[in-house]
Design an enzyme around this catalytic site. Structure first.
Site, short mmCIF file in Angstrom:
data_model
loop_
_atom_site.label_atom_id
_atom_site.label_comp_id
_atom_site.label_asym_id
_atom_site.label_seq_id
_atom_site.Cartn_x
_atom_site.Cartn_y
_atom_site.Cartn_z
CB SER A 174 7.39 1.52 6.60
OG SER A 174 7.04 1.26 5.26
CG ASN A 175 7.22 -3.26 4.21
OD1 ASN A 175 7.55 -2.93 3.08
ND2 ASN A 175 5.95 -3.38 4.58
CG HIS A 176 13.63 -3.18 4.12
ND1 HIS A 176 14.28 -2.03 4.49
CD2 HIS A 176 13.82 -4.06 5.13
CE1 HIS A 176 14.85 -2.21 5.66
NE2 HIS A 176 14.58 -3.43 6.08
CB ALA B 224 5.41 -5.34 1.59
#
Ligand code: PMT
Length: 399
Positions: free
Chosen positions: A208-210, A277
């Site tokens: 995943s991402n932030h 995102a």
């Protein structure tokens, strides 16, 4: 004009209470119906008789009238109002609002209103700039309370600084602007993607991402506050939105986000903003059991995810305005423009991780908008709520 608008005005104990009289006159002159709530200490600064005469309604101070037991229902007041304005708002009332304290009618009403709330602080400059007061105001702003910032000048203490309640005519104009904005996008349908996606590796791990979802949710909330109907396709996030005009479609993976966005885009929204995102890659294979720790190195083969923006931007049934975001770390402007071109977007909103306070997770952002026609609009560092407002203002000019 404020014809047909119901405005609840709360007055707290401050020397600026006299300005509330002018404010009521301004509002009534413009056609608003005004009911006034006063805290017990505000009556030391301006009389209920003055306020009742100017507003044309009895003043509400206590929960009930001890003479005849008549009940002042804060819930009914909350349902009646289109806008609750607290002016002047003392540091004490602001602190109580920020912490859910409800020890008078003005505060219980604040907790029960369903309408938007505007606050006009009034206090001494040192009280105003005290970190606790600033934190309280930020907290209120973060949950959508509109803060009519105080002006600078001579204060009741004789000192000079920021803390004077804004002039009633300016607050009145702000209220008119508020109602104008509120209906400016009525009837428009908006599709927004927000938050991260999660690409599962096995039952316990994912890529995943932030992204926190804050930017996308702020945009959704801003559109809804201006009367638009919003479809929000959201990756996993802790963000919440309390607005019946926002319909949330929760998804987890990039594939799910793709399917849902493409499906909703076929309903022909007027405006589409892709703020999510989305993971560019996902594990090529999902392991149904937890992958064991073996050897000193391991690798996962990734496959490319489908690009939602590229699909939507280039579809033959493309309708309305389509905007994307670009989160960059280098060659920012070039990369953003290149994405706008490749994905055939009408505009792209660049945020760079090189700008302090911009991008993932923060409550602030710093953006530059590039339009297909070559316009470049740079904005300063602002809260994500203010950033969302700037983006919606920008789009409002072209829809
Ligand atoms: O959620 P927050 O913590 O508030 O952070 C906000 C944010 C940084 C996530 C947001 O402001 C932002 O920049 N979102 C886009 C981040 C991104 O993935 O940018 P990108 O340059 O990789 O993608 C460009 C555009 O294509 C974006 O509109 C993206 O949503 C879209 N895209 C990308 C890949 C993909 N498979 N499908 C897409 O639709």
């Amino acid at each position: 004009m404020l014809e047909g608008k119901n405005i609840l005005l709360g007055i707290t104990g401050s020397i600026a209470a006299y300005k509330a009289a002018v404010l009521v006159r301004c509002l009534v002159k413009r056609g608003a119906k005004v009911k006034v709530l006063m805290t017990p200490s505000s009556k030391e600064f301006i009389t209920p008789l003055t306020m009742a005469t100017l507003s044309g309604s009895p003043i509400l101070t206590e929960f009930f009238n001890p003479e005849n037991g008549e009940w002042n229902s804060h819930v009914k007041l909350g349902l009646w109002a289109d806008l609750y304005v607290i002016a002047p708002a003392s540091a004490n009332t602001i602190a109580k609002m920020a912490n859910g304290i409800a020890d008078n009618l003005l505060l219980t009403t604040y907790l029960s209103v369903r309408c938007p709330v505007m606050v006009a602080p009034a206090m001494d400059m040192d009280m105003y700039s005290h970190p606790t007061n600033i934190e309280n105001l930020n907290k209120l702003a973060s949950i959508g309370v509109d803060i009519a910032e105080p002006a600078s000048g001579e204060l009741a203490s004789g000192l000079e600084g920021k803390g004077r309640m804004e002039e009633p005519e300016i607050i009145c104009a702000r209220i008119e602007e508020f109602f104008k904005k509120k209906s400016s996008l009525k009837g428009k349908r908006v599709l927004i993607s927000a938050g991260p996606t999660r690409e599962p590796i096995d039952p316990v791990r994912y890529i995943s991402n932030h992204s926190s979802g804050k930017m996308g949710y702020a945009i959704a909330s801003e559109f809804a506050s201006r009367g638009a109907d919003v479809m929000l396709v959201s990756g996993p996030t802790a963000c919440k939105i309390e607005n019946s005009s926002v319909k949330i479609f929760p998804v987890t993976t990039a594939d799910e986000m793709y399917e849902k966005c493409v499906e909703l885009f076929s309903t022909e929204p007027d405006i589409t903003i892709l703020a999510a995102a989305v993971a560019d890659y996902a594990p090529a294979e999902y392991s149904t059991s937890k992958i064991k720790k073996e050897g000193s190195q391991s690798s996962i083969t990734l496959r490319k995810n489908r690009d939602i923006a590229e699909q939507i931007g280039n579809t033959s049934m493309r309708r309305g305005i389509v905007a994307g975001f670009a989160l960059e770390t280098d060659n920012e402007e070039f990369n953003a423009m290149e994405k706008m071109r490749r994905k055939n977007l009408d505009m792209i909103i660049l945020n760079s991780l090189n700008d302090k306070g911009a991008g993932f997770m923060t409550d602030t952002n710093k953006i530059t908008i590039f339009s297909k026609s070559g316009e470049r609009s740079e904005f300063p560092l602002m809260t994500k709520k203010e950033t969302a407002s700037a983006i919606v203002d920008y789009i409002n000019k072209i829809v």
